[in-house]
Design a protein around this motif. Structure first.
Motif, PDB file in Angstrom:
ATOM      1  N   ASN A  69       0.808  -1.213   0.000  1.00  0.00           N
ATOM      2  CA  ASN A  69       0.000   0.000   0.000  1.00  0.00           C
ATOM      3  C   ASN A  69       0.845   1.268   0.000  1.00  0.00           C
ATOM      4  OD1 ASN A  69      -2.918  -0.541   0.056  1.00  0.00           O
ATOM      5  ND2 ASN A  69      -2.414  -1.739   1.882  1.00  0.00           N
ATOM      6  N   ALA A  70       2.162   1.131   0.195  1.00  0.00           N
ATOM      7  CA  ALA A  70       3.016   2.309   0.247  1.00  0.00           C
ATOM      8  C   ALA A  70       2.870   3.113  -1.033  1.00  0.00           C
ATOM      9  CB  ALA A  70       4.470   1.891   0.447  1.00  0.00           C
ATOM     10  N   PRO A  71       2.598   4.406  -0.938  1.00  0.00           N
ATOM     11  CA  PRO A  71       2.345   5.201  -2.147  1.00  0.00           C
ATOM     12  C   PRO A  71       3.603   5.365  -2.994  1.00  0.00           C
ATOM     13  CG  PRO A  71       2.483   6.623  -0.229  1.00  0.00           C
ATOM     14  CD  PRO A  71       2.524   5.212   0.288  1.00  0.00           C
ATOM     15  N   HIS A  72       3.429   5.339  -4.309  1.00  0.00           N
ATOM     16  CA  HIS A  72       4.535   5.636  -5.206  1.00  0.00           C
ATOM     17  C   HIS A  72       4.289   6.950  -5.934  1.00  0.00           C
ATOM     18  CE1 HIS A  72       1.606   3.669  -7.820  1.00  0.00           C
ATOM     19  NE2 HIS A  72       2.196   4.240  -8.843  1.00  0.00           N
ATOM     20  N   LEU A  73       3.108   7.527  -5.726  1.00  0.00           N
ATOM     21  CA  LEU A  73       2.790   8.855  -6.230  1.00  0.00           C
ATOM     22  C   LEU A  73       2.518   9.758  -5.032  1.00  0.00           C
ATOM     23  CD1 LEU A  73       0.329   7.840  -9.106  1.00  0.00           C
ATOM     24  CD2 LEU A  73       2.759   8.362  -9.313  1.00  0.00           C
ATOM     25  N   THR A  74       2.825  11.029  -5.180  1.00  0.00           N
ATOM     26  CA  THR A  74       2.668  11.964  -4.068  1.00  0.00           C
ATOM     27  C   THR A  74       1.210  12.390  -3.967  1.00  0.00           C
ATOM     28  OG1 THR A  74       4.904  12.776  -4.445  1.00  0.00           O
ATOM     29  CG2 THR A  74       3.465  14.127  -3.078  1.00  0.00           C
ATOM     30  N   LEU A  80      -3.715  13.650  -5.959  1.00  0.00           N
ATOM     31  CA  LEU A  80      -2.297  13.731  -6.273  1.00  0.00           C
ATOM     32  C   LEU A  80      -1.853  15.185  -6.336  1.00  0.00           C
ATOM     33  CD1 LEU A  80      -2.231  10.987  -9.046  1.00  0.00           C
ATOM     34  CD2 LEU A  80      -1.550  10.763  -6.659  1.00  0.00           C
ATOM     35  N   ASP A  81      -0.815  15.493  -5.587  1.00  0.00           N
ATOM     36  CA  ASP A  81      -0.371  16.880  -5.475  1.00  0.00           C
ATOM     37  C   ASP A  81       0.177  17.438  -6.775  1.00  0.00           C
ATOM     38  OD1 ASP A  81      -1.054  16.744  -2.802  1.00  0.00           O
ATOM     39  OD2 ASP A  81       0.980  16.232  -2.134  1.00  0.00           O
ATOM     40  N   GLN A 113      -0.061  15.854  -9.995  1.00  0.00           N
ATOM     41  CA  GLN A 113      -0.641  15.291 -11.214  1.00  0.00           C
ATOM     42  C   GLN A 113      -2.123  15.655 -11.288  1.00  0.00           C
ATOM     43  OE1 GLN A 113       2.107  11.268 -11.002  1.00  0.00           O
ATOM     44  NE2 GLN A 113       0.106  11.116 -11.959  1.00  0.00           N
ATOM     45  N   PRO A 114      -2.430  16.899 -11.641  1.00  0.00           N
ATOM     46  CA  PRO A 114      -3.840  17.315 -11.666  1.00  0.00           C
ATOM     47  C   PRO A 114      -4.675  16.518 -12.655  1.00  0.00           C
ATOM     48  CG  PRO A 114      -2.440  18.934 -12.752  1.00  0.00           C
ATOM     49  CD  PRO A 114      -1.520  17.972 -12.052  1.00  0.00           C
ATOM     50  N   GLU A 115      -4.049  16.003 -13.703  1.00  0.00           N
ATOM     51  CA  GLU A 115      -4.808  15.272 -14.719  1.00  0.00           C
ATOM     52  C   GLU A 115      -5.403  13.980 -14.159  1.00  0.00           C
ATOM     53  OE1 GLU A 115      -1.137  17.279 -16.424  1.00  0.00           O
ATOM     54  OE2 GLU A 115      -1.544  15.806 -14.836  1.00  0.00           O
ATOM     55  N   GLN A 116      -4.696  13.368 -13.219  1.00  0.00           N
ATOM     56  CA  GLN A 116      -5.159  12.091 -12.658  1.00  0.00           C
ATOM     57  C   GLN A 116      -5.755  12.231 -11.259  1.00  0.00           C
ATOM     58  OE1 GLN A 116      -1.643  12.068 -14.035  1.00  0.00           O
ATOM     59  NE2 GLN A 116      -2.747  11.671 -15.936  1.00  0.00           N
ATOM     60  N   SER A 117      -5.739  13.398 -10.694  1.00  0.00           N
ATOM     61  CA  SER A 117      -6.097  13.567  -9.290  1.00  0.00           C
ATOM     62  C   SER A 117      -7.599  13.540  -9.051  1.00  0.00           C
ATOM     63  CB  SER A 117      -5.524  14.898  -8.775  1.00  0.00           C
ATOM     64  OG  SER A 117      -5.851  15.087  -7.418  1.00  0.00           O
ATOM     65  N   PHE A 118      -8.032  12.646  -8.192  1.00  0.00           N
ATOM     66  CA  PHE A 118      -9.401  12.556  -7.675  1.00  0.00           C
ATOM     67  C   PHE A 118     -10.443  12.570  -8.802  1.00  0.00           C
ATOM     68  CE2 PHE A 118     -12.772  13.678  -4.469  1.00  0.00           C
ATOM     69  CZ  PHE A 118     -12.502  12.620  -3.622  1.00  0.00           C
ATOM     70  N   GLN A 119     -10.281  11.634  -9.732  1.00  0.00           N
ATOM     71  CA  GLN A 119     -11.198  11.495 -10.864  1.00  0.00           C
ATOM     72  C   GLN A 119     -12.043  10.235 -10.708  1.00  0.00           C
ATOM     73  OE1 GLN A 119     -11.431  13.883 -13.217  1.00  0.00           O
ATOM     74  NE2 GLN A 119      -9.797  15.000 -12.147  1.00  0.00           N
ATOM     75  N   LEU A 120     -13.323  10.342 -11.048  1.00  0.00           N
ATOM     76  CA  LEU A 120     -14.184   9.169 -11.168  1.00  0.00           C
ATOM     77  C   LEU A 120     -13.935   8.567 -12.545  1.00  0.00           C
ATOM     78  CD1 LEU A 120     -16.521   7.282 -10.307  1.00  0.00           C
ATOM     79  CD2 LEU A 120     -18.101   9.000 -11.258  1.00  0.00           C
ATOM     80  N   ILE A 121     -13.411   7.347 -12.583  1.00  0.00           N
ATOM     81  CA  ILE A 121     -13.038   6.723 -13.851  1.00  0.00           C
ATOM     82  C   ILE A 121     -13.764   5.391 -14.019  1.00  0.00           C
ATOM     83  CG2 ILE A 121     -10.788   7.866 -13.855  1.00  0.00           C
ATOM     84  CD1 ILE A 121      -9.560   5.143 -13.013  1.00  0.00           C
ATOM     85  N   TRP A 122     -13.859   4.941 -15.279  1.00  0.00           N
ATOM     86  CA  TRP A 122     -14.603   3.732 -15.623  1.00  0.00           C
ATOM     87  C   TRP A 122     -13.734   2.828 -16.511  1.00  0.00           C
ATOM     88  CZ3 TRP A 122     -20.182   3.878 -14.638  1.00  0.00           C
ATOM     89  CH2 TRP A 122     -20.617   5.101 -14.096  1.00  0.00           C
ATOM     90  N   PRO A 123     -12.701   2.186 -15.959  1.00  0.00           N
ATOM     91  CA  PRO A 123     -11.804   1.384 -16.800  1.00  0.00           C
ATOM     92  C   PRO A 123     -12.229  -0.070 -17.019  1.00  0.00           C
ATOM     93  CG  PRO A 123     -10.921   1.511 -14.598  1.00  0.00           C
ATOM     94  CD  PRO A 123     -12.193   2.329 -14.595  1.00  0.00           C
TER      95      PRO A 123
END
Length: 525
Positions: free
Chosen positions: A35-40, A420-421, A423-433
């Motif tokens: 679970n250790a984060p690799h993204l900030t 994500l501090d 990476q605004p493009e990926q930060s807190f998005q509802l996604i449907w993969p």
């Protein structure tokens, strides 16, 4: 570093065989946390967690599209295009200041590398053995590769290779960590002592290529309810015209078609806890699905990490996956994998001794950290096209069939990404993969019989389904699965076995209209 390089193309499976510091399982369990984060990022509050659980719960209303369902990548979703550029658009929420980085990364992704020595010092270092001269050659238009047809040379597909590991190999750090997780039954493997971790079908002048891919097909008829039939083509693979002698005894070959590139940054931003929470290796809930998390050794972070990328989830991050592709596919060294001769082994002395892209220069690698980061940024931000026809009655009916048949047990529809501090493009998005990012036993029909890390010879990572309906638009074909054997979405479903056998059989038995609506739903993704 170069002694460990041969492991990268086999994920952690080869790392298991190469030894390392022998630590106890207890020590490893205390030292590493998947679970250790690799993204900030920022931790979720309890209130946020409750909201996310409600938003991502599977729907039970199939009379209309769900809120925001058309925007499969949240604010990063791009407008759907009806041409081959549909997968090559940057995230819609990318800050203007980063567009140049995206374009430069795109340029490096498309760059045609040349052999050394060359007057074009920024572009030399190809090979000496390789599968492609650029990333784009395999991921044409950032889409899905395909198996060779007729006398065509394989250009977006290759064979991975490994052999059983020596029984007296020292326990590595990853070995001990996997043992702490209860993994002691997946066979350990190592690179082929001559051919390395994958077979390269091209070589620079003066060097023989390693092989030519051979494929034969056998047809199998499948009777469907309602008087319909389908034909599956079962492939058999051979490594022909071997350039460096026979393969090692027990060599295992695994075919791999280049996957599409969209949405990778969002998959990387799914919280590890959300992926791990879905794992059910002992099928405790009795639904026949027993997904397992892949665990790999990160050469970049120097610790075990959750595997996310690759057909068996053999890479933990986009950056590491990109570096592995540079090394294995093109023969280009990076700060992560710095061997300038790519996948050449010690048995291929002429290959290792050939001129390379750093010969006579002060450069340490053939692409530097800045270049690797730009390619990573490009791959992280290829936008997911918006859904089509989400309100179409047949699509909605097909969605209900998809859910009722139990397909969402592996193809998890929704997540909310990390905050994500940087990476605004990926930060807190509802996604449907539509993936759980876990390993599943898909039965003997799809087996490559080649273990990779925790994955045994019948397990594969659940592939994301977003964008799958645009495959023909982007790539000009409809070849699916890890080796492109399925020539349609229906064939891809019919190849499912193992944990998905019940779902496959339900599709065979369902009314033709339900089956057609299911495919129409998949085509809308």
């Amino acid at each position: 570093m170069t002694q460990r390089y041969g492991t990268l193309l086999l994920g952690c499976a080869a790392a298991l065989a190469l030894g390392g510091t022998a630590l106890t399982a207890q020590t490893q369990a205390e030292s590493y946390d998947l679970n250790a984060p690799h993204l900030t990022g920022q931790a979720r509050t309890d209130a946020e967690a409750a909201r996310i659980a409600a938003v991502t719960a599977p729907t039970t209303d199939f009379t209309k599209a769900e809120p925001f369902e058309a925007n499969g990548a949240g604010a990063a979703t791009v407008r759907a295009r009806d041409n081959g550029d549909a997968f090559s658009i940057p995230s819609a929420n990318m800050p203007f200041a980063r567009e140049l980085d995206f374009k430069v990364g795109d340029g490096l992704f498309r760059k045609l590398w040349v052999s050394s020595p060359s007057s074009t010092l920024v572009s030399d270092g190809l090979g000496p053995l390789y599968n492609a001269r650029s990333c784009q050659n395999c991921h044409l238009k950032d889409g899905r590769g395909h198996p060779p047809e007729g006398d065509e040379e394989a250009v977006s597909m290759f064979l991975r290779i490994s052999v059983p590991a020596p029984t007296d190999a020292d326990m590595s750090e990853l070995d001990a960590f996997l043992l702490s997780l209860g993994d002691d039954d997946t066979p350990r493997t190592a690179p082929d002592p001559v051919y390395g971790g994958q077979l390269q079908n091209f070589a620079v002048q003066g060097h023989p290529a390693e092989y030519r891919m051979g494929i034969t097909y056998a047809d199998e008829k499948v009777q469907l309810a309602g008087g319909q039939t389908a034909t599956l083509t079962a492939p058999t693979y051979t490594a022909d015209n071997l350039g460096y002698g026979p393969l090692a005894p027990g060599a295992m070959l695994s075919p791999r078609v280049a996957p599409q590139m969209i949405g990778l940054g969002l998959l990387e931003a799914i919280p590890a806890a959300d992926i791990l929470a879905q794992a059910d290796p002992d099928d405790a809930d009795g639904n026949g699905i027993s997904g397992r998390a892949q665990v790999v050794w990160s050469f970049d972070k120097n610790r075990p990490m959750l595997g996310r990328f690759g057909l068996k989830a053999g890479a933990p991050t986009i950056r590491e996956q990109s570096a592995a592709a540079f090394a294995g596919d093109i023969g280009i060294s990076t700060p992560i994998f710095d061997a300038p001769w790519g996948d050449c082994t010690q048995a291929q002395a002429d290959c290792q001794g050939a001129p390379h892209g750093t010969t006579g220069t002060e450069e340490l690698t053939e692409i530097n950290a800045e270049g690797l980061d730009l390619v990573t940024f490009y791959a992280r931000n290829l936008g997911v096209p918006e859904r089509r026809d989400v309100d179409d009655p047949r699509v909605l009916r097909g969605k209900q069939v998809f859910y009722d048949t139990g397909c969402i047990a592996c193809h998890t529809p929704k997540y909310v990404t990390e905050r994500l501090d940087d990476q605004p493009e990926q930060s807190f998005q509802l996604i449907w993969p539509y993936t759980d990012m876990l390993l599943h036993d898909m039965g003997p029909g799809l087996a490559d019989n080649r273990p990779e890390g925790r994955a045994n010879g019948q397990e594969w990572r659940t592939p994301p389904l977003w964008g799958i309906g645009l495959t023909h638009t982007v790539s000009g074909h409809t070849y699916f699965l890890h080796d492109g054997r399925a020539r349609s979405l229906l064939e891809a479903v019919l190849w499912h076995g193992g944990e998905a056998q019940a779902q496959r059989d339900a599709v065979v038995a369902m009314a033709p209209q339900d089956r057609a609506d299911l495919i129409k739903y998949l085509e809308s993704l």
